[in-house]
Design an enzyme around this catalytic site. Structure first.
Site, short mmCIF file in Angstrom:
data_model
loop_
_atom_site.label_atom_id
_atom_site.label_comp_id
_atom_site.label_asym_id
_atom_site.label_seq_id
_atom_site.Cartn_x
_atom_site.Cartn_y
_atom_site.Cartn_z
N ARG A 255 0.85 -1.18 0.00
CA ARG A 255 0.00 0.00 0.00
C ARG A 255 0.89 1.23 0.00
O ARG A 255 1.92 1.27 0.69
CB ARG A 255 -0.90 0.02 1.24
CG ARG A 255 -2.06 -0.96 1.20
CD ARG A 255 -3.12 -0.55 0.17
NE ARG A 255 -4.28 -1.42 0.19
CZ ARG A 255 -4.44 -2.51 -0.57
NH1 ARG A 255 -3.49 -2.87 -1.42
NH2 ARG A 255 -5.55 -3.22 -0.49
N GLU A 284 -2.95 7.66 -3.77
CA GLU A 284 -3.42 7.02 -4.99
C GLU A 284 -4.81 7.53 -5.39
O GLU A 284 -5.67 7.63 -4.52
CB GLU A 284 -3.49 5.51 -4.70
CG GLU A 284 -3.49 4.66 -5.91
CD GLU A 284 -3.27 3.18 -5.54
OE1 GLU A 284 -2.31 2.88 -4.81
OE2 GLU A 284 -4.07 2.37 -5.98
N HIS A 302 -1.48 0.11 -9.97
CA HIS A 302 -2.04 -0.85 -9.00
C HIS A 302 -2.56 -2.13 -9.70
O HIS A 302 -3.75 -2.40 -9.71
CB HIS A 302 -3.15 -0.21 -8.15
CG HIS A 302 -3.35 -0.89 -6.83
ND1 HIS A 302 -3.76 -0.24 -5.70
CD2 HIS A 302 -3.19 -2.20 -6.47
CE1 HIS A 302 -3.86 -1.10 -4.70
NE2 HIS A 302 -3.51 -2.30 -5.13
C1 GLV Z 1 -4.96 -5.36 -3.69
O1 GLV Z 1 -4.25 -4.42 -3.54
C2 GLV Z 1 -5.60 -6.09 -2.64
O2 GLV Z 1 -5.50 -5.70 -1.46
O3 GLV Z 1 -6.25 -7.10 -2.94
#
Ligand code: GLV
Length: 342
Positions: A255, A284, A302
């Protein structure tokens, strides 16, 4: 629960309602439609806060994604029917779980099914950042490749180096296993201490480090695999970057807020980092000014779990979590199982 039993017995034609916050892949919608009336427009767009509030007020289940933030004020809108917030992601930092628990709402997530896919993408970033894959691609497309030279776009070797993994959960371990193919030494930190002997593949050289700082000092590559929490926010800041090896490469597929992004921009511009590969961002989808102008960072939107197979499995699991919660059956992946025991 009484209405659910009646429905399962086939009486009355009553169906619970699921609000799906945006378009999710099959078989999610088809599975949900077997049990629920579908609300939400299943479109590829960002729902408004009012649309989310409306879903919370009127539905028995909400299936959501990491793009929607369910803070305390939004969760306060939940109606009496709402049983479950089913997040189609392994991370659930987008949901105020304490607020959901206080309201008796189950939160669920989708671990396991995305582990290997996310590890694959982490390796794409390790290799792309260290071997300057994206810079090379840009050069060729720009018509600037005029033939091989001994000094053009020299990157750094991956094989035989030291990989430091911060957070040795299932994704961290899947990344570490792949390092065996590159003859790398693996160091790791882990909140709950060293892995047990049965958890390390035979022949693997994985060494536990108690302190993040120790791991950082010894690693050529640092890869982040921790969930976002108040304990991990800005885990890497100016002091940690200053402690990194000269020429080190940072990869983040966890993250964004785990990294202090302005400090990262400084460490990429002025050293000690030689490169970075990022799949996630502190704010983000906004980027810290200056980040996108740096040639030595690979920036992905992402994509960690973004394979056709895995997104299908995530949507299926999100649907199964919601269905089980509403039917009162064992829920595959509850985040706050205490709600079920009440
Ligand atoms: C993606 O970032 C997730 O947490 O599944």
């Amino acid at each position: 629960m009484r209405e659910v039993r009646r429905m399962e017995a086939g009486g009355g034609g009553w169906k619970p309602v699921v609000h799906v916050t945006r378009l999710i892949p099959e078989p999610g919608p088809v599975l949900l439609a077997e049990i629920f009336d579908l609300a939400g427009d299943l479109e590829n767009r960002n729902p408004t806060r009012e649309e989310l509030a409306q879903g919370l007020r009127a539905a028995d289940a909400v299936v959501c994604t990491l793009r929607e933030r369910f803070d305390q004020a939004l969760i306060a809108e939940a109606g009496p029917r709402l049983r479950v917030l089913s997040n189609m992601a392994v991370g659930y930092d987008n949901i105020d779980v304490a607020a959901a628990t206080a309201r008796g709402i189950l939160v669920t997530n989708t671990p396991g099914v995305l582990t290997e896919t996310t590890a694959d993408l982490t390796w794409a970033l390790i290799l792309a950042a260290s071997r300057r894959v994206v810079e090379g691609d840009r050069m060729v497309r720009a018509g600037e490749f005029h033939g091989w030279t001994p000094t053009m776009l020299l990157g750094r070797d991956v094989h035989g180096k030291t990989l430091g993994i911060v957070g040795m959960g299932s994704i961290g371990r899947a990344v570490a296993r792949r390092a065996g193919g590159f003859d790398m030494r693996v160091l790791y930190t882990r909140r709950s201490g060293p892995l047990g002997p049965g958890e390390v593949p035979s022949g693997a050289l994985w060494e536990y480090r108690d302190e993040l700082r120790e791991l950082i000092r010894e690693s050529d590559f640092v890869s982040l695999h921790v969930p976002l929490s108040e304990a991990t926010r800005h885990l890497l800041g100016p002091r940690e970057f200053a402690a990194m090896r000269s020429g080190a490469v940072l990869v983040n597929t966890s993250r964004g807020p785990v990294v202090d992004e302005p400090a990262l921009v400084g460490a990429l511009r002025d050293g000690p980092l030689s490169a970075a590969g990022l799949d996630v961002y502190e704010n983000e989808p906004q980027l810290t000014p200056g980040l996108a102008r740096l040639p030595n960072v690979v920036l992905l939107p992402h994509l960690g779990s973004a394979s056709i197979e895995t997104r299908g499995r995530m949507a299926e699991l999100a649907a199964r979590n919601a269905i089980a919660a509403v039917l009162g059956r064992p829920v595959p992946h509850p985040v706050n199982p205490e709600v079920l025991r009440r």
